[in-house]
Design a protein around this motif. Structure first.
Motif, PDB file in Angstrom:
ATOM      1  N   LEU A  71       4.454   1.640  -7.085  1.00 59.21           N
ATOM      2  CA  LEU A  71       3.483   0.964  -6.224  1.00 59.21           C
ATOM      3  C   LEU A  71       2.597   0.008  -7.012  1.00 59.21           C
ATOM      4  O   LEU A  71       2.360  -1.127  -6.589  1.00 59.21           O
TER       5      LEU A  71
ATOM      6  N   THR B 232       0.845  -1.200   0.000  1.00 62.03           N
ATOM      7  CA  THR B 232       0.000   0.000   0.000  1.00 62.03           C
ATOM      8  C   THR B 232       0.876   1.244   0.000  1.00 62.03           C
ATOM      9  O   THR B 232       2.071   1.185   0.318  1.00 62.03           O
ATOM     10  N   ALA B 233       0.264   2.367  -0.322  1.00 59.90           N
ATOM     11  CA  ALA B 233       0.980   3.643  -0.303  1.00 59.90           C
ATOM     12  C   ALA B 233       1.444   3.970   1.112  1.00 59.90           C
ATOM     13  O   ALA B 233       2.534   4.543   1.310  1.00 59.90           O
ATOM     14  N   GLU B 234       0.632   3.608   2.113  1.00 58.28           N
ATOM     15  CA  GLU B 234       0.992   3.865   3.506  1.00 58.28           C
ATOM     16  C   GLU B 234       2.249   3.090   3.889  1.00 58.28           C
ATOM     17  O   GLU B 234       3.129   3.615   4.590  1.00 58.28           O
TER      18      GLU B 234
ATOM     19  N   THR C  52      10.064  -0.886  -1.682  1.00 55.90           N
ATOM     20  CA  THR C  52       9.513   0.474  -1.671  1.00 55.90           C
ATOM     21  C   THR C  52      10.143   1.385  -2.719  1.00 55.90           C
ATOM     22  O   THR C  52       9.678   2.506  -2.919  1.00 55.90           O
TER      23      THR C  52
ATOM     24  N   ASP D 154      11.125   4.284   5.954  1.00 56.53           N
ATOM     25  CA  ASP D 154      12.231   4.638   6.846  1.00 56.53           C
ATOM     26  C   ASP D 154      11.948   4.209   8.286  1.00 56.53           C
ATOM     27  O   ASP D 154      12.840   3.714   8.985  1.00 56.53           O
ATOM     28  N   GLU D 155      10.723   4.399   8.733  1.00 53.25           N
ATOM     29  CA  GLU D 155      10.348   3.995  10.094  1.00 53.25           C
ATOM     30  C   GLU D 155      10.442   2.481  10.248  1.00 53.25           C
ATOM     31  O   GLU D 155      10.895   1.975  11.286  1.00 53.25           O
TER      32      GLU D 155
ATOM     33  N   PHE E 127       4.637   2.120   1.834  1.00 50.33           N
ATOM     34  CA  PHE E 127       5.771   2.722   1.140  1.00 50.33           C
ATOM     35  C   PHE E 127       6.228   4.011   1.818  1.00 50.33           C
ATOM     36  O   PHE E 127       7.425   4.271   1.950  1.00 50.33           O
ATOM     37  N   SER E 128       5.288   4.814   2.276  1.00 48.18           N
ATOM     38  CA  SER E 128       5.643   6.100   2.902  1.00 48.18           C
ATOM     39  C   SER E 128       6.285   5.910   4.271  1.00 48.18           C
ATOM     40  O   SER E 128       6.982   6.799   4.768  1.00 48.18           O
ATOM     41  N   ALA E 129       6.061   4.736   4.872  1.00 45.54           N
ATOM     42  CA  ALA E 129       6.617   4.469   6.203  1.00 45.54           C
ATOM     43  C   ALA E 129       7.895   3.653   6.131  1.00 45.54           C
ATOM     44  O   ALA E 129       8.357   3.117   7.153  1.00 45.54           O
TER      45      ALA E 129
END
Length: 244
Positions: A55, A15-17, A51, A23-24, A19-21
């Motif tokens: 996507l 999901t996009a979420e 990532t 680094d965390e 991919f955006s996370a």
């Protein structure tokens, strides 16, 4: 255990979420004491590779990998019970275990979906986690070897879970069995699986019903019966008594 939540997310649909996370998630992996330095490095590399992709390409690859054929199904009981009646009862039993341990399932997925199973385990004690991951270690190894056979880097996720379980599995035996399997995700294999079978009333096999043939087909995914997994699916009441 936070690392199980990480693997759960990575093994689920991209999901996009997610991919955006990235680094965390990498930070969580690097701080994980449950994995060896080598496994941490391989898991971080997997996250970076995944990532860095487009996507939609990652989602398409995921569908083709896990939703095409049964060999790489992320439903645990697919590899244990196939389409037998035992599968339904096993689902009920597992859901009862979730409930008895205070785990609320807020998902449309079946209870034996591996990412959901990992989400549940992530909230349990280390002893509980090791025992329950150990129960499925043969399935995890089988899936890992099938992914390796297909040259797919998702095997890193399964290998991380096997390490957390602390169970030593005879990978050589499973790898040999997997190498002899016929792929079930080709167009020809899928067509063969779905083709209508002739119904004969003079069947010399004793009038076996069509569903029996389907179950036999399911079991063919279990090469040389090496994957008759000794899954225990612990009694929910026993878990409560133990305070888990």
């Amino acid at each position: 255990m936070l690392i199980l939540k990480v693997v759960s997310r990575l093994l689920d649909y991209p999901t996009a979420e997610l991919f955006s996370a990235a680094d965390e998630i990498v930070d969580v992996v690097n701080q994980s004491d449950e994995l060896s330095p080598q496994n941490r490095a391989e898991l971080v590399d997997f996250i970076r590779q995944l990532t860095a992709r487009d996507l939609y390409d990652a989602q398409e690859s995921y569908d083709l990998l896990f939703d095409r054929g049964r060999a790489l199904s992320l439903l645990l009981f697919e590899h244990v019970h196939g389409e037998s009646r035992d599968r339904g009862q096993a689902m009920v039993d597992l859901m009862n275990v979730y409930k008895s341990n205070g785990f609320e399932v807020d998902s449309s997925q079946l209870p034996d979906y591996i990412p959901l199973y990992l989400e549940f385990l992530s909230e349990q004690s280390p002893e509980f986690i090791q025992e329950w991951l150990g129960d499925i270690s043969h399935i995890l190894t089988m899936l890992s070897e099938r992914l390796i056979d297909r040259k797919c880097y998702y095997n890193v996720l399964l290998d991380s879970l096997i390490e957390v379980s602390g169970v030593e599995v005879d990978r050589a035996e499973i790898a040999e069995a997997v190498s002899k399997e016929e792929r079930d995700d080709t167009v020809e294999a899928i067509d063969k699986e779905w083709e209508d079978k002739e119904i004969r009333f003079d069947d010399p096999a004793g009038g076996q019903c069509p569903s029996a043939g389907m179950q036999s087909s399911q079991k063919s995914l279990d090469p040389n019966t090496v994957h008759q997994v000794p899954i225990k699916w612990h009694d929910a009441d026993a878990a409560e008594v133990a305070g888990l």
